[in-house]
Design a protein around this motif. Structure first.
Motif, short mmCIF file in Angstrom:
data_model
loop_
_atom_site.label_atom_id
_atom_site.label_comp_id
_atom_site.label_asym_id
_atom_site.label_seq_id
_atom_site.Cartn_x
_atom_site.Cartn_y
_atom_site.Cartn_z
N ALA A 25 -62.78 -14.26 -25.84
CA ALA A 25 -63.84 -13.47 -25.22
C ALA A 25 -63.29 -12.17 -24.67
N PHE A 26 -62.09 -12.25 -24.07
CA PHE A 26 -61.48 -11.04 -23.51
C PHE A 26 -61.12 -10.06 -24.61
N VAL A 27 -60.52 -10.57 -25.69
CA VAL A 27 -60.13 -9.70 -26.80
C VAL A 27 -61.35 -9.08 -27.45
N GLY A 28 -62.41 -9.89 -27.61
CA GLY A 28 -63.63 -9.38 -28.22
C GLY A 28 -64.27 -8.31 -27.38
N GLY A 29 -64.25 -8.49 -26.05
CA GLY A 29 -64.87 -7.53 -25.16
C GLY A 29 -64.09 -6.25 -25.03
N ASN A 30 -62.81 -6.32 -25.39
CA ASN A 30 -61.96 -5.13 -25.26
C ASN A 30 -61.48 -4.64 -26.62
N SER A 31 -62.25 -4.92 -27.68
CA SER A 31 -61.88 -4.48 -29.01
C SER A 31 -61.88 -2.96 -29.07
N ALA A 32 -61.10 -2.46 -30.01
CA ALA A 32 -60.97 -1.02 -30.13
C ALA A 32 -62.30 -0.39 -30.51
N ALA A 33 -62.54 0.77 -29.95
CA ALA A 33 -63.77 1.49 -30.24
C ALA A 33 -63.63 2.25 -31.55
N THR A 34 -64.75 2.41 -32.25
CA THR A 34 -64.78 3.20 -33.48
C THR A 34 -64.97 4.67 -33.11
N THR A 35 -64.09 5.52 -33.59
CA THR A 35 -64.20 6.95 -33.30
C THR A 35 -65.23 7.59 -34.23
N VAL A 36 -66.25 8.19 -33.64
CA VAL A 36 -67.32 8.82 -34.43
C VAL A 36 -67.59 10.21 -33.87
N SER A 37 -68.23 11.03 -34.65
CA SER A 37 -68.60 12.37 -34.21
C SER A 37 -69.90 12.31 -33.40
N VAL A 38 -70.23 13.41 -32.73
CA VAL A 38 -71.48 13.48 -31.99
C VAL A 38 -72.66 13.26 -32.94
N ALA A 39 -72.61 13.89 -34.11
CA ALA A 39 -73.70 13.76 -35.08
C ALA A 39 -73.87 12.32 -35.54
N GLN A 40 -72.75 11.64 -35.83
CA GLN A 40 -72.82 10.25 -36.29
C GLN A 40 -73.42 9.35 -35.21
N ALA A 41 -73.00 9.57 -33.97
CA ALA A 41 -73.52 8.75 -32.87
C ALA A 41 -75.01 9.00 -32.67
N ALA A 42 -75.42 10.26 -32.81
CA ALA A 42 -76.82 10.62 -32.57
C ALA A 42 -77.75 10.14 -33.68
N GLU A 43 -77.19 9.85 -34.86
CA GLU A 43 -78.02 9.42 -35.99
C GLU A 43 -78.61 8.03 -35.80
N GLY A 44 -78.01 7.23 -34.91
CA GLY A 44 -78.57 5.91 -34.60
C GLY A 44 -78.02 4.75 -35.38
N GLY A 45 -76.97 4.96 -36.17
CA GLY A 45 -76.42 3.87 -36.97
C GLY A 45 -75.41 3.01 -36.26
N TYR A 46 -75.13 3.29 -35.01
CA TYR A 46 -74.09 2.55 -34.29
C TYR A 46 -74.66 1.79 -33.08
N ALA A 47 -75.94 1.50 -33.07
CA ALA A 47 -76.55 0.79 -31.95
C ALA A 47 -75.87 -0.55 -31.72
N GLY A 48 -75.50 -0.82 -30.46
CA GLY A 48 -74.84 -2.07 -30.10
C GLY A 48 -73.35 -2.09 -30.34
N LYS A 49 -72.81 -1.02 -30.92
CA LYS A 49 -71.38 -0.99 -31.24
C LYS A 49 -70.60 -0.15 -30.22
N LYS A 50 -69.32 -0.49 -30.07
CA LYS A 50 -68.45 0.25 -29.16
C LYS A 50 -67.88 1.45 -29.91
N SER A 72 -75.18 15.47 -21.36
CA SER A 72 -75.22 15.51 -22.82
C SER A 72 -73.99 16.24 -23.34
N ILE A 73 -73.55 15.85 -24.52
CA ILE A 73 -72.41 16.52 -25.15
C ILE A 73 -72.82 17.03 -26.53
N TYR A 74 -72.13 18.06 -26.98
CA TYR A 74 -72.40 18.63 -28.31
C TYR A 74 -71.08 18.85 -29.02
N ASP A 75 -71.16 19.03 -30.32
CA ASP A 75 -69.99 19.29 -31.15
C ASP A 75 -69.75 20.81 -31.18
#
Length: 219
Positions: A25-50, A72-75
């Motif tokens: 549970a600890f390892v799962g909760g502290n899994s590495a985050a996926t690095t994405v761009s502002v545009a990728q995050a704003a597109e909505g395809g990463y809902a629920g993901k770190k 808010s942040i921008y690229d």
């Protein structure tokens, strides 16, 4: 194997299973985050993901409500792109401000908002010569005659006065004798700290404070 040994084995096995569940549970909760761009995050395809998203803070987009910071942040390489709204549960550092680079790590919500749990701000160091800069006492000595006039001032940041952007007075600067409050919502480098010598560009206001447009370390 007698009954006592069996009971002991069952108890030990149960403890091992519980420990394994907690570790997973600890390892799962502290899994590495996926690095994405502002545009990728704003597109909505990463809902629920770190995810981890880096961008510059949109000017005057931030507000605080108790211990919650919203901004808010921008690229900066795609300024026309859609900005990303971020909610951070925690106090902003004194380096946070307009156009500062913010590295935000957290979980994307279904509403397209990043619930940030880790916030790191970075601002390149800026240096400025103190040539032609006035000392604090000298500027204040001119009184109302200098209100609204663009000048450079040099002084030392008074220990314990640094605050995040958006809280009015950002810090107090002194020449060792006189002190002056500085208003500034821009980005500060982390080297602008207690007792740092700075060169500030801006103008004196009618309340005796200084409205800064730029803050740099003295070269």
């Amino acid at each position: 194997m007698n009954a006592k040994m069996k009971r002991r084995l069952v108890a030990v096995s149960g403890i091992i299973i519980v420990v394994l569940i907690l570790v997973l549970a600890f390892v799962g909760g502290n899994s590495a985050a996926t690095t994405v761009s502002v545009a990728q995050a704003a597109e909505g395809g990463y809902a629920g993901k770190k995810v981890q998203v880096s961008g510059n803070v949109v000017e005057n987009s931030f507000s605080t409500d108790g211990n919650t910071l919203t901004f808010s942040i921008y690229d900066p390489e795609n300024e026309s792109g859609q900005p990303l709204k971020v909610v951070y549960e925690g106090a902003a550092s004194s380096t946070f401000g307009n156009d500062v680079t913010a590295i935000c790590t957290g979980h994307m919500g279904g509403d397209g908002v990043l619930a940030c749990s880790e916030l790191v701000t970075k601002c390149p160091s800026k240096y400025e010569s103190a040539t032609d800069a006035l000392e604090v006492g000298r500027l204040l000595g001119y009184g109302p005659d200098m209100v609204g006039t663009m000048v450079k001032v040099t002084g030392t940041v008074v220990s314990g006065t640094l605050k995040p952007a958006g809280e009015g007075q950002r810090f107090v600067v002194t020449d060792g004798t006189e002190e002056m409050g500085v208003m500034f919502d821009g980005a500060l480098s982390e080297e602008v700290a207690d007792d740092a010598t700075v060169v500030i560009t801006g103008s004196l206001n009618s309340d005796g404070g200084f409205d800064a447009t730029e803050v740099a370390l003295q070269a």
